[in-house]
Design a protein around this motif. Sequence first.
Motif, PDB file in Angstrom:
ATOM      1  N   ASP A 171       0.852  -1.175   0.000  1.00 39.00           N
ATOM      2  CA  ASP A 171       0.000   0.000   0.000  1.00 39.00           C
ATOM      3  C   ASP A 171       0.891   1.229   0.000  1.00 39.00           C
ATOM      4  O   ASP A 171       1.836   1.327   0.787  1.00 39.00           O
ATOM      5  N   VAL A 172       0.597   2.173  -0.860  1.00 39.81           N
ATOM      6  CA  VAL A 172       1.451   3.349  -0.986  1.00 39.81           C
ATOM      7  C   VAL A 172       1.473   4.175   0.294  1.00 39.81           C
ATOM      8  O   VAL A 172       2.422   4.907   0.559  1.00 39.81           O
ATOM      9  N   ASP A 173       0.453   4.042   1.136  1.00 39.05           N
ATOM     10  CA  ASP A 173       0.378   4.815   2.375  1.00 39.05           C
ATOM     11  C   ASP A 173       0.851   4.048   3.600  1.00 39.05           C
ATOM     12  O   ASP A 173       0.719   4.532   4.721  1.00 39.05           O
ATOM     13  N   THR A 174       1.385   2.832   3.387  1.00 39.24           N
ATOM     14  CA  THR A 174       1.768   1.992   4.518  1.00 39.24           C
ATOM     15  C   THR A 174       3.257   1.698   4.473  1.00 39.24           C
ATOM     16  O   THR A 174       3.794   1.347   3.430  1.00 39.24           O
ATOM     17  N   ALA A 175       3.931   1.810   5.584  1.00 38.23           N
ATOM     18  CA  ALA A 175       5.350   1.437   5.666  1.00 38.23           C
ATOM     19  C   ALA A 175       5.475  -0.054   5.465  1.00 38.23           C
ATOM     20  O   ALA A 175       4.556  -0.820   5.729  1.00 38.23           O
ATOM     21  N   GLY A 176       6.652  -0.510   5.016  1.00 32.23           N
ATOM     22  CA  GLY A 176       6.881  -1.924   4.734  1.00 32.23           C
ATOM     23  C   GLY A 176       7.018  -2.728   6.012  1.00 32.23           C
ATOM     24  O   GLY A 176       8.098  -3.203   6.359  1.00 32.23           O
ATOM     25  N   ALA A 177       5.894  -2.925   6.728  1.00 31.44           N
ATOM     26  CA  ALA A 177       5.942  -3.566   8.034  1.00 31.44           C
ATOM     27  C   ALA A 177       6.399  -5.012   7.962  1.00 31.44           C
ATOM     28  O   ALA A 177       6.908  -5.550   8.928  1.00 31.44           O
ATOM     29  N   LEU A 178       6.218  -5.654   6.793  1.00 32.59           N
ATOM     30  CA  LEU A 178       6.588  -7.051   6.671  1.00 32.59           C
ATOM     31  C   LEU A 178       7.962  -7.224   6.053  1.00 32.59           C
ATOM     32  O   LEU A 178       8.379  -8.330   5.746  1.00 32.59           O
ATOM     33  N   THR A 179       8.697  -6.123   5.858  1.00 33.23           N
ATOM     34  CA  THR A 179      10.048  -6.168   5.324  1.00 33.23           C
ATOM     35  C   THR A 179      11.041  -5.900   6.440  1.00 33.23           C
ATOM     36  O   THR A 179      10.875  -4.957   7.200  1.00 33.23           O
ATOM     37  N   GLN A 180      12.075  -6.735   6.550  1.00 27.90           N
ATOM     38  CA  GLN A 180      13.063  -6.539   7.595  1.00 27.90           C
ATOM     39  C   GLN A 180      13.838  -5.251   7.353  1.00 27.90           C
ATOM     40  O   GLN A 180      14.065  -4.842   6.221  1.00 27.90           O
ATOM     41  N   ALA A 181      14.247  -4.617   8.440  1.00 28.38           N
ATOM     42  CA  ALA A 181      15.002  -3.364   8.348  1.00 28.38           C
ATOM     43  C   ALA A 181      16.279  -3.584   7.552  1.00 28.38           C
ATOM     44  O   ALA A 181      16.951  -4.592   7.692  1.00 28.38           O
ATOM     45  N   GLY A 182      16.605  -2.612   6.696  1.00 26.44           N
ATOM     46  CA  GLY A 182      17.829  -2.691   5.918  1.00 26.44           C
ATOM     47  C   GLY A 182      17.705  -3.487   4.647  1.00 26.44           C
ATOM     48  O   GLY A 182      18.703  -3.722   3.972  1.00 26.44           O
ATOM     49  N   GLN A 183      16.476  -3.938   4.296  1.00 25.97           N
ATOM     50  CA  GLN A 183      16.292  -4.716   3.087  1.00 25.97           C
ATOM     51  C   GLN A 183      15.418  -3.963   2.096  1.00 25.97           C
ATOM     52  O   GLN A 183      14.523  -3.216   2.480  1.00 25.97           O
ATOM     53  N   VAL A 184      15.701  -4.190   0.827  1.00 30.43           N
ATOM     54  CA  VAL A 184      14.893  -3.637  -0.254  1.00 30.43           C
ATOM     55  C   VAL A 184      14.273  -4.811  -0.992  1.00 30.43           C
ATOM     56  O   VAL A 184      14.990  -5.642  -1.552  1.00 30.43           O
ATOM     57  N   MET A 185      12.959  -4.899  -0.966  1.00 31.39           N
ATOM     58  CA  MET A 185      12.283  -5.971  -1.681  1.00 31.39           C
ATOM     59  C   MET A 185      12.235  -5.626  -3.167  1.00 31.39           C
ATOM     60  O   MET A 185      11.862  -4.514  -3.545  1.00 31.39           O
ATOM     61  N   GLY A 186      12.602  -6.588  -3.993  1.00 28.27           N
ATOM     62  CA  GLY A 186      12.605  -6.369  -5.429  1.00 28.27           C
ATOM     63  C   GLY A 186      13.701  -7.193  -6.076  1.00 28.27           C
ATOM     64  O   GLY A 186      14.422  -7.933  -5.408  1.00 28.27           O
ATOM     65  N   SER A 187      13.816  -7.074  -7.372  1.00 33.52           N
ATOM     66  CA  SER A 187      14.799  -7.830  -8.137  1.00 33.52           C
ATOM     67  C   SER A 187      15.933  -6.912  -8.564  1.00 33.52           C
ATOM     68  O   SER A 187      15.682  -5.850  -9.147  1.00 33.52           O
ATOM     69  N   PRO A 188      17.185  -7.290  -8.282  1.00 36.23           N
ATOM     70  CA  PRO A 188      18.317  -6.433  -8.663  1.00 36.23           C
ATOM     71  C   PRO A 188      18.262  -6.049 -10.139  1.00 36.23           C
ATOM     72  O   PRO A 188      18.018  -6.876 -11.004  1.00 36.23           O
ATOM     73  N   GLY A 189      18.506  -4.774 -10.401  1.00 30.89           N
ATOM     74  CA  GLY A 189      18.464  -4.260 -11.764  1.00 30.89           C
ATOM     75  C   GLY A 189      17.158  -3.592 -12.116  1.00 30.89           C
ATOM     76  O   GLY A 189      17.086  -2.833 -13.088  1.00 30.89           O
ATOM     77  N   TRP A 190      16.116  -3.845 -11.323  1.00 32.87           N
ATOM     78  CA  TRP A 190      14.793  -3.289 -11.634  1.00 32.87           C
ATOM     79  C   TRP A 190      14.284  -2.422 -10.478  1.00 32.87           C
ATOM     80  O   TRP A 190      13.097  -2.138 -10.392  1.00 32.87           O
ATOM     81  N   VAL A 191      15.211  -2.026  -9.602  1.00 30.06           N
ATOM     82  CA  VAL A 191      14.863  -1.239  -8.416  1.00 30.06           C
ATOM     83  C   VAL A 191      15.340   0.196  -8.618  1.00 30.06           C
ATOM     84  O   VAL A 191      16.485   0.432  -9.009  1.00 30.06           O
ATOM     85  N   ALA A 192      14.481   1.161  -8.320  1.00 33.60           N
ATOM     86  CA  ALA A 192      14.772   2.577  -8.559  1.00 33.60           C
ATOM     87  C   ALA A 192      15.838   3.099  -7.603  1.00 33.60           C
ATOM     88  O   ALA A 192      16.031   2.565  -6.507  1.00 33.60           O
ATOM     89  N   PRO A 193      16.544   4.168  -7.999  1.00 37.34           N
ATOM     90  CA  PRO A 193      17.642   4.702  -7.170  1.00 37.34           C
ATOM     91  C   PRO A 193      17.235   5.037  -5.739  1.00 37.34           C
ATOM     92  O   PRO A 193      17.967   4.752  -4.798  1.00 37.34           O
ATOM     93  N   GLU A 194      16.055   5.652  -5.566  1.00 40.42           N
ATOM     94  CA  GLU A 194      15.661   6.065  -4.215  1.00 40.42           C
ATOM     95  C   GLU A 194      15.477   4.871  -3.280  1.00 40.42           C
ATOM     96  O   GLU A 194      15.708   4.967  -2.073  1.00 40.42           O
ATOM     97  N   ARG A 195      15.090   3.741  -3.844  1.00 39.01           N
ATOM     98  CA  ARG A 195      14.929   2.550  -3.019  1.00 39.01           C
ATOM     99  C   ARG A 195      16.280   1.921  -2.693  1.00 39.01           C
ATOM    100  O   ARG A 195      16.456   1.340  -1.620  1.00 39.01           O
ATOM    101  N   LEU A 196      17.237   2.040  -3.599  1.00 34.37           N
ATOM    102  CA  LEU A 196      18.571   1.491  -3.352  1.00 34.37           C
ATOM    103  C   LEU A 196      19.295   2.234  -2.235  1.00 34.37           C
ATOM    104  O   LEU A 196      20.209   1.698  -1.616  1.00 34.37           O
ATOM    105  N   THR A 197      18.889   3.458  -1.983  1.00 40.06           N
ATOM    106  CA  THR A 197      19.518   4.247  -0.919  1.00 40.06           C
ATOM    107  C   THR A 197      18.652   4.300   0.333  1.00 40.06           C
ATOM    108  O   THR A 197      18.835   5.163   1.189  1.00 40.06           O
TER     109      THR A 197
END
Length: 329
Positions: A171-197
């Motif tokens: 949900d665009v209005d919800t923090a990634g509560a089910l994602t562990q801290a320090g992780q970016v969910m997605g596939s390498p190469g298809w993740v936007a710059p802001e998410r990589l940082t």
Amino acid sequence: MARGASDMPAGVRPLTVGDPVVIGRYLLLGRLGTGGMGVVYLAEHPQGGLVALKTPHAVHLNDATLRARFAEEVAFSRRLVPFCTAAVVEDGTDRDRPYLVTEYIPGPALSQVVLDRGPLTPDLAYGVALGVAAALVAVHEAGLVHRDLKPGNVLLSPKGPHVIDFGIARDVDTAGALTQAGQVMGSPGWVAPERLTGGPALPSSDVFAWGCLVAFTATGHHPFGGGEPDVLTRRILFEAPRIDGVPALLRPAVAAALAKEPADRPKAADLLRALLAAGGVAEPWDLRRAVEDVLAKTWTPVPHTGGHERLAEEMERSGPRRRRAQSGA
């Protein structure tokens, strides 16, 4: 009535030892794909016809976090008004096994088509760009971010492209509560710059992935090249994309989508209108009808080359789609 192997659609793999034969009221016919968290089966609807049925792996049925993720995927899928996406048929639970039934989309994955045949022709690349942008409009109108838009999650049906797999949507209005801290969910190469940082997933993050996907479709190459994930991450953060080979009709939209700053990228609806205008449809009163009409006139079915089978093998090797967040260089 059960189907024989010769009656199966192309790319469907046989059921394996340990697979259920029936889930809910659906007879399972074969495997369409499998990933780190679940399996997608081809199933027969009790009233006739084929559907896709997704359920978690048996080993994850007692994992509260993964069950919560699956419940989110069901809820998110139900929020979508189908627009170049698979329509939800129903969801349920069978003896503590949750499942989601959706429209079956016949056709190979875009990733496999490009691997087997090379870049798509300009007219087909335009169709992919248009259809995937339309799907993003539906996703973002539902208040969601897909977070895993890539060629493996685009199926090329006889009527046009469809975006699938909302397993890590949020949900665009919800923090990634089910994602562990320090992780970016997605596939390498298809993740936007802001998410990589370490930034949040935004609708504009999906637009960046759209730009990468369209460039890949039109040229056969990722716009930031290949290599190890860390090398690719550095290029995405600091280098300009290579899009010279993208057809002139698509290049301005792709260049805008690949802007480093999220605020500099167009919204999915603006992308869609620009693509329609480039194709000769100015100021359509109904975006859905306009996209359907254009695809009906221009889309050519792509022969199936067993893409589901190879995609399933790729998913089995890759496991869950996550990577550690990068802090910059």
